[in-house]
Design a protein around this motif. Structure first.
Motif, PDB file in Angstrom:
ATOM      1  N   ASN A  94       0.789  -1.225   0.000  1.00 29.56           N
ATOM      2  CA  ASN A  94       0.000   0.000   0.000  1.00 29.56           C
ATOM      3  C   ASN A  94       0.821   1.275   0.000  1.00 29.56           C
ATOM      4  OD1 ASN A  94      -2.238  -1.597   0.105  1.00 29.56           O
ATOM      5  ND2 ASN A  94      -2.338  -1.566   2.346  1.00 29.56           N
ATOM      6  N   CYS A  95       2.138   1.177   0.194  1.00 27.82           N
ATOM      7  CA  CYS A  95       2.936   2.398   0.326  1.00 27.82           C
ATOM      8  C   CYS A  95       2.981   3.135  -1.009  1.00 27.82           C
ATOM      9  CB  CYS A  95       4.339   2.066   0.790  1.00 27.82           C
ATOM     10  SG  CYS A  95       5.364   3.522   0.959  1.00 27.82           S
ATOM     11  N   ASN A  96       2.667   4.448  -0.959  1.00 31.20           N
ATOM     12  CA  ASN A  96       2.696   5.241  -2.183  1.00 31.20           C
ATOM     13  C   ASN A  96       3.890   6.177  -2.247  1.00 31.20           C
ATOM     14  OD1 ASN A  96       2.126   7.230  -0.409  1.00 31.20           O
ATOM     15  ND2 ASN A  96       0.042   7.627  -1.124  1.00 31.20           N
ATOM     16  N   GLY A  97       4.800   6.046  -1.291  1.00 34.17           N
ATOM     17  CA  GLY A  97       6.015   6.861  -1.340  1.00 34.17           C
ATOM     18  C   GLY A  97       5.818   8.318  -1.001  1.00 34.17           C
ATOM     19  N   CYS A  98       4.765   8.662  -0.258  1.00 37.65           N
ATOM     20  CA  CYS A  98       4.527  10.070   0.052  1.00 37.65           C
ATOM     21  C   CYS A  98       5.491  10.618   1.097  1.00 37.65           C
ATOM     22  CB  CYS A  98       3.090  10.262   0.524  1.00 37.65           C
ATOM     23  SG  CYS A  98       2.769   9.483   2.115  1.00 37.65           S
ATOM     24  N   LYS A  99       6.116   9.759   1.820  1.00 38.34           N
ATOM     25  CA  LYS A  99       7.127  10.136   2.844  1.00 38.34           C
ATOM     26  C   LYS A  99       6.525  10.954   3.994  1.00 38.34           C
ATOM     27  CE  LYS A  99      10.854   9.681  -0.366  1.00 38.34           C
ATOM     28  NZ  LYS A  99      11.819  10.246  -1.250  1.00 38.34           N
ATOM     29  N   LEU A 100       5.250  10.857   4.190  1.00 35.80           N
ATOM     30  CA  LEU A 100       4.673  11.548   5.346  1.00 35.80           C
ATOM     31  C   LEU A 100       5.183  10.943   6.647  1.00 35.80           C
ATOM     32  CD1 LEU A 100       0.972  12.212   4.270  1.00 35.80           C
ATOM     33  CD2 LEU A 100       2.793  13.880   4.610  1.00 35.80           C
ATOM     34  N   CYS A 101       5.491   9.634   6.594  1.00 32.13           N
ATOM     35  CA  CYS A 101       6.032   8.980   7.787  1.00 32.13           C
ATOM     36  C   CYS A 101       7.347   9.628   8.185  1.00 32.13           C
ATOM     37  CB  CYS A 101       6.220   7.488   7.534  1.00 32.13           C
ATOM     38  SG  CYS A 101       7.072   7.101   5.999  1.00 32.13           S
ATOM     39  N   THR A 102       8.204   9.862   7.172  1.00 31.40           N
ATOM     40  CA  THR A 102       9.516  10.451   7.441  1.00 31.40           C
ATOM     41  C   THR A 102       9.367  11.843   8.036  1.00 31.40           C
ATOM     42  OG1 THR A 102      10.242   9.264   5.487  1.00 31.40           O
ATOM     43  CG2 THR A 102      11.757  10.886   6.397  1.00 31.40           C
ATOM     44  N   HIS A 119      13.381   5.864   6.568  1.00 26.33           N
ATOM     45  CA  HIS A 119      13.736   6.330   5.235  1.00 26.33           C
ATOM     46  C   HIS A 119      12.904   5.556   4.217  1.00 26.33           C
ATOM     47  CE1 HIS A 119      16.726   8.246   2.482  1.00 26.33           C
ATOM     48  NE2 HIS A 119      16.293   7.291   1.676  1.00 26.33           N
ATOM     49  N   VAL A 120      12.309   6.270   3.281  1.00 25.73           N
ATOM     50  CA  VAL A 120      11.506   5.594   2.262  1.00 25.73           C
ATOM     51  C   VAL A 120      12.368   5.406   1.009  1.00 25.73           C
ATOM     52  CG1 VAL A 120       9.395   5.641   0.905  1.00 25.73           C
ATOM     53  CG2 VAL A 120       9.415   6.617   3.198  1.00 25.73           C
ATOM     54  N   PHE A 121      12.770   4.174   0.761  1.00 30.51           N
ATOM     55  CA  PHE A 121      13.612   3.864  -0.396  1.00 30.51           C
ATOM     56  C   PHE A 121      12.753   3.603  -1.626  1.00 30.51           C
ATOM     57  CE2 PHE A 121      16.275   2.792   3.176  1.00 30.51           C
ATOM     58  CZ  PHE A 121      17.512   3.260   2.791  1.00 30.51           C
ATOM     59  N   MET A 133       9.846   1.434  -0.121  1.00 25.58           N
ATOM     60  CA  MET A 133      10.121   0.606   1.044  1.00 25.58           C
ATOM     61  C   MET A 133      10.574   1.474   2.218  1.00 25.58           C
ATOM     62  SD  MET A 133      12.926  -2.366   1.359  1.00 25.58           S
ATOM     63  CE  MET A 133      13.607  -2.731   2.945  1.00 25.58           C
ATOM     64  N   PRO A 134       9.676   1.736   3.149  1.00 25.22           N
ATOM     65  CA  PRO A 134      10.097   2.473   4.343  1.00 25.22           C
ATOM     66  C   PRO A 134      10.968   1.579   5.219  1.00 25.22           C
ATOM     67  CG  PRO A 134       7.694   2.462   4.069  1.00 25.22           C
ATOM     68  CD  PRO A 134       8.236   1.425   3.169  1.00 25.22           C
ATOM     69  N   ARG A 135      12.025   2.153   5.743  1.00 23.06           N
ATOM     70  CA  ARG A 135      12.947   1.375   6.583  1.00 23.06           C
ATOM     71  C   ARG A 135      13.207   2.097   7.901  1.00 23.06           C
ATOM     72  NH1 ARG A 135      18.211   3.130   6.730  1.00 23.06           N
ATOM     73  NH2 ARG A 135      16.783   4.616   7.652  1.00 23.06           N
ATOM     74  N   TYR A 235       0.785   8.796  11.156  1.00 21.25           N
ATOM     75  CA  TYR A 235       0.668   9.748  10.047  1.00 21.25           C
ATOM     76  C   TYR A 235       0.562   9.101   8.691  1.00 21.25           C
ATOM     77  CZ  TYR A 235       0.963  14.004  12.708  1.00 21.25           C
ATOM     78  OH  TYR A 235       0.670  15.050  13.538  1.00 21.25           O
ATOM     79  N   CYS A 236       0.761   7.801   8.584  1.00 25.76           N
ATOM     80  CA  CYS A 236       0.702   7.164   7.275  1.00 25.76           C
ATOM     81  C   CYS A 236      -0.745   7.120   6.791  1.00 25.76           C
ATOM     82  CB  CYS A 236       1.260   5.757   7.336  1.00 25.76           C
ATOM     83  SG  CYS A 236       1.053   4.885   5.782  1.00 25.76           S
ATOM     84  N   PRO A 237      -1.046   7.831   5.705  1.00 21.91           N
ATOM     85  CA  PRO A 237      -2.436   7.873   5.242  1.00 21.91           C
ATOM     86  C   PRO A 237      -2.875   6.546   4.628  1.00 21.91           C
ATOM     87  CG  PRO A 237      -1.018   9.048   3.706  1.00 21.91           C
ATOM     88  CD  PRO A 237      -0.154   8.631   4.838  1.00 21.91           C
ATOM     89  N   MET A 238      -1.918   5.701   4.277  1.00 21.41           N
ATOM     90  CA  MET A 238      -2.257   4.455   3.610  1.00 21.41           C
ATOM     91  C   MET A 238      -2.363   3.286   4.588  1.00 21.41           C
ATOM     92  SD  MET A 238      -2.369   5.673   0.611  1.00 21.41           S
ATOM     93  CE  MET A 238      -2.563   4.244  -0.426  1.00 21.41           C
ATOM     94  N   GLY A 239      -2.095   3.534   5.838  1.00 25.57           N
ATOM     95  CA  GLY A 239      -2.162   2.445   6.818  1.00 25.57           C
ATOM     96  C   GLY A 239      -1.105   1.388   6.592  1.00 25.57           C
ATOM     97  N   VAL A 240       0.048   1.801   6.095  1.00 25.80           N
ATOM     98  CA  VAL A 240       1.094   0.839   5.767  1.00 25.80           C
ATOM     99  C   VAL A 240       1.768   0.284   7.016  1.00 25.80           C
ATOM    100  CG1 VAL A 240       3.389   0.697   4.727  1.00 25.80           C
ATOM    101  CG2 VAL A 240       1.545   1.834   3.494  1.00 25.80           C
ATOM    102  N   ILE A 241       1.978   1.156   7.990  1.00 28.29           N
ATOM    103  CA  ILE A 241       2.818   0.780   9.130  1.00 28.29           C
ATOM    104  C   ILE A 241       1.935   0.320  10.296  1.00 28.29           C
ATOM    105  CG2 ILE A 241       4.570   1.591  10.743  1.00 28.29           C
ATOM    106  CD1 ILE A 241       5.291   3.711   8.589  1.00 28.29           C
TER     107      ILE A 241
HETATM  108  S1  SF4 Z   1       4.698   4.369   4.817  1.00 26.50           S
HETATM  109 FE1  SF4 Z   1       2.843   5.625   4.639  1.00 26.50          FE
HETATM  110  S2  SF4 Z   1       3.555   7.684   5.150  1.00 26.50           S
HETATM  111 FE2  SF4 Z   1       5.424   6.489   4.724  1.00 26.50          FE
HETATM  112  S3  SF4 Z   1       5.799   6.853   2.537  1.00 26.50           S
HETATM  113 FE3  SF4 Z   1       4.556   4.990   2.653  1.00 26.50          FE
HETATM  114  S4  SF4 Z   1       2.468   5.707   2.432  1.00 26.50           S
HETATM  115 FE4  SF4 Z   1       3.687   7.513   2.910  1.00 26.50          FE
END
Ligand code: SF4
Ligand code: SF4
Lengths: 300, 517
Positions: A94-102, A119-121, A133-135, A235-241
């Motif tokens: 589900n991660c879209n790479g928005c980096k809101l997590c970072t 870090h979002v790779f 890929m958030p790490r 903060y992840c809008p996609m519910g990834v974490i």
């Molecule tokens: S884990 Fe969530 S907040 Fe972080 S980049 Fe992916 S979608 Fe965005």
């Protein structure tokens, strides 16, 4: 969770954490961890009277004994009285790479922009498809960053968190060398100034950062006892974490989903990153892009 | 005074730069040894007479040191980032300097300890210079711990036990290097005792000034109650022999342990079982190169041509080249084997080092530190003092660059990358280390500290090991008496060796001239 994903080879299966009948983290009997190897070596080498080396090995195995062991008899046998064993699940589908997590993490911990504790790779799958890929810190069960520190500034709590005592860290950066995930970030200059905090700066609440020392993701350790999930997860809008607890076998993400951790990992054949390094991360990834994440050797 | 000037004159005559014999013809064992008086005055000359260039040289070097200090203050105030570091280049110049500067102190161990144990007599006039070089470079190398640490104000945590974590290679480094420093000091001091007693006599004769009186008192204090009796000389020789033996394993341990700090990780390019040997040989190699340069400079500046001849330099050069060849071989082995392991990390690291972003420093090492010294020694025309000193200077530069090549590429390699990306290009890119004026200034300052401290040391202690050279001269005289020279065979040698008052002079037929002739 599609059925074809479940039809993977057994060897590629995720370890199944289940607090009561199953091991906390599964290992086969033949698995030789760094810890066990060093522990075994310590008894042998002691005879060889290689003074410093045996001292090191003994101190290493003694330290490891304090950490929850991966036994086949479940958490009750870990010798740890901790009520939680923290873990994280990152659903890469589900991660879209928005980096809101970072950014949430950096804002919360008053970090510089390049201190990407999570870090979002941008990666590429076998089919050529791009994925993210958030790490975070993997909170390794056998963390290579801990034994190399000359002043014992790194430690692992009995709840499975690897933390840094920044007041003590002298800044040799040998832990940055040791971490196979590049999860450690140095304070090369003065940290971002933080307003006065309600709590003193401590390993679980490393705010503000200390110049000339190493910092890294702490799983928002200070929030966990009060039942809050880490900033990146909220903060992840996609519910990834998902933040999870291996003891209570529950994981929760930031958009209100709550899952049974062991079932969630098994059904989605979750994998861990770079298992060949023997680090036994407490972070599981749910792939969906044909990734291997270097897990080919993992026997679960 | 006048005899002193005379001896100096003959010293200069003894070496004529226009003569360019090949090394094989340089053996001049039949030449009579310089008189004892000549040795004493030459050894004490730098102490008693200040060369004209002394203060200007000290001034320039101190200015460089001050610049480095200023840079260090800037680094303390602004953080380690001002030295060019980043999360993707977390180890770079200071770590390479630490290895390089501690490494060059090994020349002392080779020339003094190894050649002493192997009873190589020609080393004698070089030992003080070599030991002083070790004594000076080792603490300078250790000092690099301070700018290397992100929080150098917490250095006491490494020195004082409460937080020690004995499983950390950094702590082993600390123990090994400190022990080695202690041994180096002792190894410098023991052979000095007899010379200080001799030097005190000279100082007493010389015109007196407050500084000299102070020096005289220091000499007397440090010489203890040494009076040159046979039992004292025996005891001292025994102690020196023992320390010489102990210094060698210590030297090996220091660089082995230093390499563990790198090798005890899973990082491609650091995780190398060859590292301990690789580091030790590199240290010996660069150490001998530094001794060559320092010996050549001291010979010129302090007019020691009568004692240190070109063949000394050429012989040191042979040792250097042998070590250089060994190091080249180890380098070849390391990269060859790693290039076969086609894992992403190793393949990328080998590629980037040899052909990619680090090709220039790598090939600089290969040419200047690997091939050129061997070529210089291959031909008689270039196998001269000038050739050796040029090669040694190149080796010093090349080995510093080689340490950068060892330290920086693995530290800048991305570890998180896409298993399927085109050659792992996705994920994190390679990091870059940027040299800054801060890190360069600190490095230059520390390099300037070597000649500065050496100048000071040579103005404080006899530059030649007087007692040792005199003993060898005496033994040689005995050996050249008609009875001894009657047979140049082993029996005569043994005899001459037994005649010598103290051990370590078995090859007594020649003084510091030609033990291996
Ligand atoms: S884990 Fe969530 S907040 Fe972080 S980049 Fe992916 S979608 Fe965005
Ligand atoms: S991911 Fe790195 S920093 Fe985190 S525990 Fe593991 S080795 Fe240590």
């Amino acid at each position: 969770m599609s059925s074809d994903e479940q039809e993977q080879d057994e060897t590629d299966r995720a370890p199944i954490p289940s607090a009561h009948q199953q091991p906390v983290t599964v290992t086969t009997g033949k698995h030789v961890s760094r810890r066990r190897f060093l522990g075994a070596a310590a008894s042998g080498v002691g005879l060889a009277a290689v003074g410093s080396v045996s001292g090191v090995l003994i101190s290493r195995s003694a330290r490891s004994a304090a950490a929850p062991a991966r036994t086949a008899t479940g958490s009750a046998a870990t010798g740890s009285s901790a009520t939680h064993q923290w873990a994280m699940v990152i659903d890469l589908r589900n991660c879209n790479g928005c980096k809101l997590c970072t950014t949430a993490c950096e804002r919360y911990h008053y970090l510089h922009q390049d201190q990407t504790w999570i870090h979002v790779f941008t990666m590429q799958s076998a089919s050529g498809e791009q994925y993210f890929m958030p790490r975070p810190c993997m909170m390794c069960e056998d963390p290579p960053c801990v034994p190399v520190c000359p002043v014992s500034a790194n430690f692992r709590t009995d709840e499975g968190l690897v933390l840094v005592t920044q007041q003590r860290c002298v800044g040799t950066r040998i832990c940055m060398n040791a971490c196979p995930y590049q999860a450690r970030y140095f304070n090369w200059s003065a940290p971002v100034p933080a307003p006065r905090q309600p709590f003193p700066q401590e390993p679980a609440w490393p705010v503000p950062q200390v110049e000339g020392t190493v910092g890294k993701c702490v799983f928002c350790a200070a929030m966990l006892p009060s039942g809050r999930i880490p900033e990146c997860a909220s903060y992840c809008p996609m519910g990834v974490i998902y933040m999870g607890d291996l003891e209570s076998d529950v994981a929760v993400n930031g958009i209100g989903n709550s899952v049974t951790l062991s079932k969630f990992l098994t059904e989605n054949t979750a994998v861990r990153f770079k298992t060949t390094f023997g680090t036994h991360p407490r972070v599981w990834y749910i792939t969906g892009h044909g990734q291997t994440l270097d897990t080919d050797k993992e026997v679960a | 005074m006048s005899s002193h000037v005379e001896s100096l004159g003959s010293a200069q005559r003894a070496w004529d730069p226009r003569i360019l014999e090949p090394v094989e013809e340089l053996t001049d064992a039949e030449e009579p040894p310089p008189a004892i008086e000549m040795i004493r005055s030459a050894a004490m000359r730098p102490v008693l007479f200040r060369p004209k260039w002394f203060w200007p040289a000290v001034g320039v070097l101190s200015a460089l040191l001050a610049l480095g200090f200023a840079a260090w203050v800037v680094q303390l105030r602004t953080g380690l980032g001002s030295a060019g570091y980043s999360d993707q280049a977390f180890w770079a110049i200071y770590e390479a300097n630490l290895v390089t500067f501690i490494g060059v102190s090994y020349g002392g161990a080779v020339v003094s300890a190894i050649l002493r144990i192997t009873k190589t007599t020609w080393r004698a006039p070089l030992t003080r210079i070599a030991e002083a070089t070790a004594l000076v470079t080792l603490p300078i190398g250790m000092l690099f711990i301070i700018p290397h640490l992100g929080s150098s104000w917490k250095l006491w945590e490494l020195i004082w036990p409460p937080y020690w974590n004995l499983s950390s290679p950094i702590l082993w480094d600390f123990f090994a290097v400190s022990t080695y420093l202690l041994a180096t000091c002792v190894f410098f001091y023991l052979p000095l005792v007899a010379d200080l007693a001799i030097g005190a006599e000279r100082l007493a004769q010389a015109a007196s000034s407050p500084g000299r009186r102070l020096l005289y008192r220091a000499y007397r204090l440090l010489a203890g109650r040494y009076d040159g009796s046979l039992s004292q000389r025996r005891l001292l020789a025994g102690a020196i022999g023992l320390v010489a033996i102990m210094v060698i394993p210590m030297a090996v341990s220091v660089h082995s342990v230093l390499s563990f700090a790198f090798a005890s990780s899973s990082r491609p390019g650091y995780l190398e079982t060859i590292f301990p040997v690789y580091f030790v040989v590199a240290a010996l190699y660069s150490g001998v190169a530094l001794v060559v340069v320092v010996v050549a400079a001291a010979r010129r500046l302090f007019h020691l041509e009568a004692f240190i001849e070109r063949r000394h330099l050429v012989r040191l050069g042979f040792i250097m080249v042998a070590l250089g060849a060994a190091y080249l071989y180890l380098t070849f082995t390391e990269y060859l084997v790693d290039s076969y392991s086609n894992t992403t990390g190793n393949a990328a690291w080998v590629y980037q080092t040899i052909l990619g972003r680090y090709w220039m420093p790598f090939w600089f090492y290969f040419v200047a530190g690997g091939v050129v010294p061997i070529l210089v020694f291959m031909f008689r025309r270039t196998r001269t003092a000038t050739g050796v000193v040029t090669a040694a200077t190149l080796v010093l530069a090349a080995m510093w660059v080689k340490r950068l090549v060892i330290v920086i590429p693995p530290a800048t390699e991305p570890l998180v990358r896409s298993p399927f990306g085109p050659t792992g290009a996705l994920g994190l890119g390679w990091g870059t280390y940027h040299f800054t004026w801060v890190s360069i200034s600190i490095t230059v300052a520390m390099a300037a500290a070597i000649p500065l401290l050496l100048l000071i040391v040579f103005r404080l202690v006899p530059i030649l090991p007087v007692a040792e050279m005199e003993e060898l001269a005496a033994a040689a005289e005995r050996a050249t008496t008609p009875t001894a020279t009657a047979a140049a065979g082993p029996v005569a040698r043994l005899h001459a060796g037994n005649g010598a008052p103290v051990g370590a002079t078995d090859h007594a037929e020649v003084p510091w001239g030609d033990g291996d002739a």
